[in-house]
Design an enzyme around this catalytic site. Structure first.
Site, PDB file in Angstrom:
ATOM      1  N   ASP A 151      10.742 -18.508  67.873  1.00  0.00           N
ATOM      2  CA  ASP A 151      10.975 -19.659  68.763  1.00  0.00           C
ATOM      3  C   ASP A 151      10.856 -19.217  70.223  1.00  0.00           C
ATOM      4  OD1 ASP A 151      11.463 -22.292  69.402  1.00  0.00           O
ATOM      5  OD2 ASP A 151      13.639 -22.056  69.408  1.00  0.00           O
TER       6      ASP A 151
ATOM      7  N   HIS B 220      17.700  36.036  64.987  1.00  0.00           N
ATOM      8  CA  HIS B 220      17.352  34.761  65.592  1.00  0.00           C
ATOM      9  C   HIS B 220      15.950  34.815  66.196  1.00  0.00           C
ATOM     10  CE1 HIS B 220      21.073  32.615  65.121  1.00  0.00           C
ATOM     11  NE2 HIS B 220      21.766  33.595  65.649  1.00  0.00           N
TER      12      HIS B 220
ATOM     13  N   CYS C  31      26.769  30.404  77.188  1.00  0.00           N
ATOM     14  CA  CYS C  31      27.410  30.678  75.902  1.00  0.00           C
ATOM     15  C   CYS C  31      26.641  31.712  75.085  1.00  0.00           C
ATOM     16  CB  CYS C  31      27.550  29.385  75.089  1.00  0.00           C
ATOM     17  SG  CYS C  31      28.522  28.098  75.888  1.00  0.00           S
TER      18      CYS C  31
END
Length: 811
Positions: free
Chosen positions: A600, A170, A208
């Site tokens: 409008d 990682h 975690c």
């Protein structure tokens, strides 16, 4: 003296075997011990159970001081090891220690360490150095032999395959998640701070981190590395176990890129690869592989997947296009026969379960509606094997499956079975593998008849299906209309109830064509995504009995009523005026970012909430409803719609195919600015509607600037002039309008409306003295009418004079 004799005797004795030395030999010289090792290595009859020199062993035992009369050879000392504990460096930067035990092989000792970490030992090699290219040691040797010749007490376990499969590390970085993202470990949202891998995008909380997987998902990196794909192909073809399954999963996900046909693309992308386990952290789940993905080519070079490693190569996997076409003709004939039998079976007693049974392959169940796009006529039924290592001999590409065999066995004697039997020898089969043969019961593939309960259920009439409703469509029985609030050019507004107070606007649409209805639904799909503080919330639309839209109810009144209707009229302070204009610009800028043109915009559609601090814009979008068409010479022509006082010149002229642009809304915003700053409607001195349309469309008429309040800042007046420019390209967009409104600075102190109080005082007195003395006027002033005597009159005159000077600061 005994110590000297011990050294001499030990040095003079014959060297002993290293397998059974005495613990007292630690004091031997290094040269003697090395010579013992070399001599012992060269002995071909070395055995850990019998000493090479029993006489020397007896002499050593006699020197140790023990009495071994008659039993000198039976009592043996433990062997001498160079290292008692060996450091083992495992894959993925892990390490452990292994104890050198007598009789234990290196394979057994190191396999225990690997299996505890879910590493396949067969994929590893052991070296004595960190370099995996050096010669590997023989794992059949005992740890004793390895410990004797080990230069250092370290071993390295290398695995090229494991590094290929799951050693991508990682790249963890700290991230701020706005908006919050779900944690891939616990599935709870990550509020603000968290961690994410830059390679595989794995997200997790700090709490975690212990459950997060150590390595990245290969699917993020394999598509960029051809060598990695080849190594995965080798793993899937030559090895067994969990690493093979991981390699197959990765290759199945990459099948559309590497060698798989477009028709065999997997159903969907892989799901989340991780799930939390309280006892074991995160476990990677195998992907749900479709039959096409699992039978796809594992190698980009070959058309068929390689079988598991066996002693004989697969010589029957022939890439023959004619064979594939021949097999397809067989399957077409089988399907035609099956359809013919189903058409004859009207009572339902022999209904084939082939259409009911879900299509499955190798234990992966798919939905029954999905057919094999490569071979849609094959119904792949699992073989029911419980052995993970067993394989079935099948034709390449899944052309011949177990269901085909089952059909031939279940319909014996029929044309189908004869057709299959006639062509079975033409189908190429793979050789049997090393796994034991599987026993398949023919009855497992037999078609089952309907039970009486199923026949009754099939004949029972089904209730009529409810009409399908579009997304965000509200049924007529879900809301209530209370009373009419007002009407406009595009519809009538009612107050109603739909889980609370809402505004229901019935649109002036009668019998819309399918194209108009489709365009209306597209606009509704855009409106339902609008969420802004200054925009009325869209809640849904109604189809029957009339087309209507339901929006948030504004507990207040429109800006038009505040300016022109309510008595007494409200004149906003300049700071409040600028705040209202800012909020309108914010809402319009948001709508334009969603490609919604208001068409409008006017003070009737700008609402002030009860707190008088929040502005809401309503009645926006719906170009289909706000467009009128007339037929002129057989062609449809668009007509201008809306309120003429707020209509832009290009909209009045209608020379372009689509004159409604963000700049046309900016012009209407400029007219709204004029109303707020002047408290008057534009062109109030002209009563002819056609005259206003002509003069504004030609650029001859603009609102009267003389009616604008005098305290208007010059920068605001310049912005107003730019918004009502005749050329729309010279008007700013709402993003620029908002920035210019924010740059307007108002004075904090306003000019006093009362008459100034000028104090005349001598220069020798300070202002503070004058103020302090002026406070004493009420106590020292005596009116002249109170004088009774000349003395009192004189005293009163003196007091009045003193008070006069005191007031003007002269004392």
């Amino acid at each position: 003296m005994s110590r000297i004799n011990l050294k001499k005797s030990s040095a003079a004795t014959t060297p002993t075997s290293p397998h059974c030395p005495s613990p007292r030999l630690i004091s031997l010289p290094r040269c003697a011990s090395s010579s013992i090792d070399r001599k012992d290595q060269g002995s071909p009859m070395a055995s850990p159970s019998t000493p090479l020199y029993p006489k020397h062993s007896d002499s050593l035992h006699s020197l140790s001081g023990h009495d071994h009369s008659g039993v000198g050879t039976s009592d043996k000392e433990p062997p001498k090891f160079k290292y008692k504990m060996i450091m083992v460096h495992l894959p993925f930067d892990q390490h452990s220690r292994v104890e050198v035990r007598p009789g234990e092989t290196a394979r057994d000792a190191i396999s225990k360490l690997l299996k505890k970490r879910n590493i396949t030992p067969q994929l590893c090699q052991v070296n004595t150095s960190p370099d995996s290219k050096t010669e590997a040691i023989d794992l059949s040797k005992t740890m004793e032999e390895i410990a004797l010749h080990l230069p250092d007490n370290e071993l390295w376990v290398h695995s090229e395959y494991l590094n290929t499969v799951s050693s991508i590390k990682h790249a963890i970085v700290r991230r701020t998640f706005i908006p919050p993202k779900s944690c891939d470990v616990c599935n709870n949202p990550i509020w603000m701070m968290g961690f994410r891998c830059e390679f595989c995008q794995f997200k997790f909380h700090q709490r975690c981190s212990s459950f997060a997987p150590l390595y990245c998902d290969l699917l993020q990196s394999v598509p960029k590395n051809e060598d990695l794909v080849k190594q995965l192909v080798g793993i899937a073809s030559e090895n067994d176990g969990p690493d093979r399954s991981v390699a197959e999963i990765v290759l199945a996900g990459l099948a559309p890129t590497y060698g798989q046909s477009p028709a065999a693309t997997p159903d969907s992308s892989h799901p989340d690869l991780t799930s939390i386990k309280r006892t074991g952290g995160v476990k990677r789940h195998p992907l749900a592989v479709s039959p096409q993905a699992e039978t796809a080519q594992l190698s980009p070079a070959g058309p068929y997947p390689r079988d598991r490693s066996s002693s004989a190569p697969n010589i029957n996997a022939i890439n023959d296009e004619a064979t594939v076409q021949h097999n397809q003709r067989i399957l077409d004939a089988l399907e035609a026969k099956r359809l013919e039998e189903e058409s004859k079976d009207k009572t339902g007693s022999l209904l084939s379960t082939q259409a009911r049974r879900p299509h499955c392959y190798s234990g992966h169940i798919l939905s029954g509606s999905r057919m094999n796009r490569l071979h849609p006529l094959v119904d792949c039924t699992p073989l029911g094997s419980n052995s993970p290592s067993s394989t079935c001999s099948s034709p390449p590409g899944g052309l011949m499956g177990p269901t085909l065999l089952g059909q031939s066995s279940s319909v014996s004697g029929s044309t189908t079975s004869s057709l299959v039997a006639a062509h079975l020898h033409t189908l190429p089969l793979t050789p049997p593998q090393s796994a034991p043969p599987q026993k398949i019961s023919p009855g497992f593939f037999r078609n089952r008849s309907r039970s009486p309960g199923e026949r009754i259920e099939a004949q029972r009439p089904r209730p009529p299906q409810k009409p399908q409703h579009e997304d965000w469509e509200i049924l007529p029985n879900e809301f209530v209309i209370h009373y009419k609030v007002g009407s406009g050019s595009f519809g009538t507004v009612y107050r109603g109830e739909f889980f609370g107070t809402v505004a229901i606007k019935k649109l002036n649409v009668v019998d819309p064509t399918p194209s108009q209805m489709a365009a209306f639904k597209n606009e509704v799909a855009v409106l339902k995504k609008t969420r802004h503080l200054n925009v009325l919330l869209f809640m849904g639309w109604v189809r029957e009995p009339e087309i209507a839209i339901i929006t948030q109810w504004c507990e207040g009144s429109s800006l038009y009523r505040h300016i022109h209707v309510q008595e007494p009229r409200v004149e906003f302070e300049m700071s409040a005026v600028i705040d209202i204009l800012k909020q309108v610009s914010l809402g319009m800028n948001y709508l334009h970012s969603k490609n919604i043109i208001h068409r409008d915009l006017k003070t009737n559609n700008i609402f002030l909430m009860d707190d008088m601090s929040t502005v809401k814009i309503g009645d926006f979008g719906l170009a289909t409803v706000k467009t009128k068409w007339t037929v002129n010479g057989g062609q449809q022509q668009q007509q201008p719609t809306g309120s003429i006082l707020w209509m832009a010149p290009e909209v009045i002229r209608m020379q372009d195919d689509n004159p409604y642009t963000p700049q046309s809304d900016v012009y209407s915003f400029g007219v709204c600015m004029y109303e707020i700053l002047s408290s008057h409607l534009p062109y109030s001195n002209i009563n002819n509607r056609d005259q206003i349309l002509f003069m504004v469309g030609r650029g001859y008429l603009k609102p009267d600037r003389s009616k604008i309040r005098t305290d208007t800042p010059k920068s605001l007046m310049k912005l107003y002039d730019n918004c009502i420019m005749f050329d729309r390209n010279e008007r700013p967009v709402f993003g620029e309008v908002l920035e210019r409104l924010r740059d307007i600075i108002l004075p904090k102190l306003t000019r006093s409306q009362s008459a100034p109080n000028v104090l005349h005082y001598d220069s020798q007195y300070s202002v503070m003295d004058a103020v302090m003395r002026s406070q004493m006027v009420s106590s020292s002033y005596i009116p002249p009418s109170t004088a009774k005597t000349p003395q009192s009159a004189a005293a009163a005159a003196a007091a009045n004079k003193k008070a006069y000077y005191n007031v003007y600061g002269l004392i």
